[in-house]
Design an enzyme around this catalytic site. Structure first.
Site, short mmCIF file in Angstrom:
data_model
loop_
_atom_site.label_atom_id
_atom_site.label_comp_id
_atom_site.label_asym_id
_atom_site.label_seq_id
_atom_site.Cartn_x
_atom_site.Cartn_y
_atom_site.Cartn_z
N ASP A 83 99.27 39.34 17.93
CA ASP A 83 97.82 39.29 17.73
C ASP A 83 97.46 38.66 16.39
OD1 ASP A 83 97.25 40.87 20.11
OD2 ASP A 83 97.90 42.63 18.98
N GLU B 257 104.16 38.39 24.11
CA GLU B 257 103.55 39.63 24.57
C GLU B 257 103.99 40.01 25.97
OE1 GLU B 257 99.16 41.69 25.10
OE2 GLU B 257 99.35 39.52 25.28
N ASP C 180 101.15 34.88 21.85
CA ASP C 180 100.24 35.63 22.72
C ASP C 180 99.57 34.62 23.64
OD1 ASP C 180 98.50 37.36 23.93
OD2 ASP C 180 97.76 38.26 22.10
N ILE D 102 97.36 34.87 26.10
CA ILE D 102 95.91 35.04 26.12
C ILE D 102 95.58 36.25 25.26
CG2 ILE D 102 93.80 35.36 27.43
CD1 ILE D 102 95.19 34.40 29.91
N ASP D 103 95.03 36.01 24.08
CA ASP D 103 94.52 37.11 23.27
C ASP D 103 93.05 37.28 23.64
OD1 ASP D 103 94.96 39.03 21.03
OD2 ASP D 103 93.25 37.93 20.23
N THR E 95 92.51 39.28 26.85
CA THR E 95 92.69 39.30 28.31
C THR E 95 91.53 39.98 29.01
OG1 THR E 95 95.06 39.43 27.94
CG2 THR E 95 94.28 39.88 30.16
#
Length: 274
Positions: A221, A65, A92, A94-95, A97
């Site tokens: 995601d 990402e 990802d 940090i999904d 954020t």
């Protein structure tokens, strides 16, 4: 599969950095809107993941990402550019954020590995609860080394669903998604919106949610979580029933038993995103 250990190690090491910084994260960059926040720790976590993957699998490609410009167009272009690679990691760091920034402890690291565009392993790690969700194609899904399965609810009336709201409201997707929530809400036990698509998918796999849908999401995601759901005995498609593949942006994932009913409810109010 040696790649599974790579994903686990990368997720845990990135998660350690995230957990360390969770209470003190202050510096915020803004991408496409105030709701699409990218933090210093987000970038650090992806660097950790990239370093581990590259050191062990130097010939593999990584789609992360943080290496992609904001917005759906850039995300689609990046995916198309990377699709051709036989070995592709979809990351990802940090999904969730926005949750991280606000101290709301519902976020995770999501790492998937695809061979010839088919996701064959997925790892989702919640650093705040130390919950590690893993799945390998054809081998089932696991939470901290214990097998997991989707829930057994057979009707919408028994179901706990989850959804979400796209960052920046691309193409009016928030209103479209709200139409779906308003349609389904009277028919189900309740609906949640926790703010992390990957973690919602992991919760469907673990039987904590009956189903989850959301519009206009990206490959990073969904890739790990969709595999988790399917390996836990559930169903993951797009919102009109098409088979999941890494280009899906409008996701519907359930225990399989209420899938058609949710899909029909979304279609009835034009809330599929198509």
């Amino acid at each position: 599969m040696k790649e599974l250990q790579t994903a686990i190690d990368a997720a845990r090491q990135a998660g350690s950095k995230i957990r360390e910084k969770a209470a003190v994260a202050k510096r915020i960059d803004v991408k496409s809107s105030a709701h699409d926040l990218v933090t210093e720790v987000d970038k650090e976590a992806e660097s950790i993941i990239r370093e581990i993957i590259t050191s062990r699998h130097p010939d593999h490609m990584i789609l992360g990402e943080e290496s992609v410009d904001a917005g759906a167009v850039a995300a689609k272009e990046a995916l198309e550019k990377h699709r051709k690679h036989e070995d592709l990691w979809i990351v990802d760091p940090i999904d969730g954020t926005t949750n991280f920034i606000h101290g709301f402890p519902f976020f995770c690291v999501s790492i998937a590995y695809a061979v010839r565009q088919e996701v064959v392993l997925g790892v989702i790690y919640n650093p705040m609860t130390d919950e590690l969700f893993t799945a390998e194609k054809g081998k089932g899904a696991w939470l901290n080394d214990e097998p997991i399965q989707v829930s057994t609810e057979a009707t919408l009336a028994e179901s706990l669903l989850a959804s979400g709201f796209p960052s920046g409201d691309p193409a009016g997707m928030r209103q479209i998604n709200t139409d779906g929530i308003l349609k389904l809400s009277p028919q189900v036990r309740n609906i949640r919106a926790g703010g992390s698509a990957a973690l919602h998918l992991a919760y469907v796999a673990a039987g904590r949610l009956t189903g989850f849908w959301e519009l206009d999401l990206n490959a990073w995601d969904l890739a790990a979580g969709a595999l988790l759901v399917m390996e836990a005995g559930g169903k993951a498609t797009d919102t009109i029933g098409g088979s999941y593949e890494i280009g899906v942006r409008h996701i519907l994932a359930t225990n399989g038993q209420v899938h058609t009913e949710v899909q029909q409810a979304l279609a009835a109010v034009g809330a599929t995103g198509f």
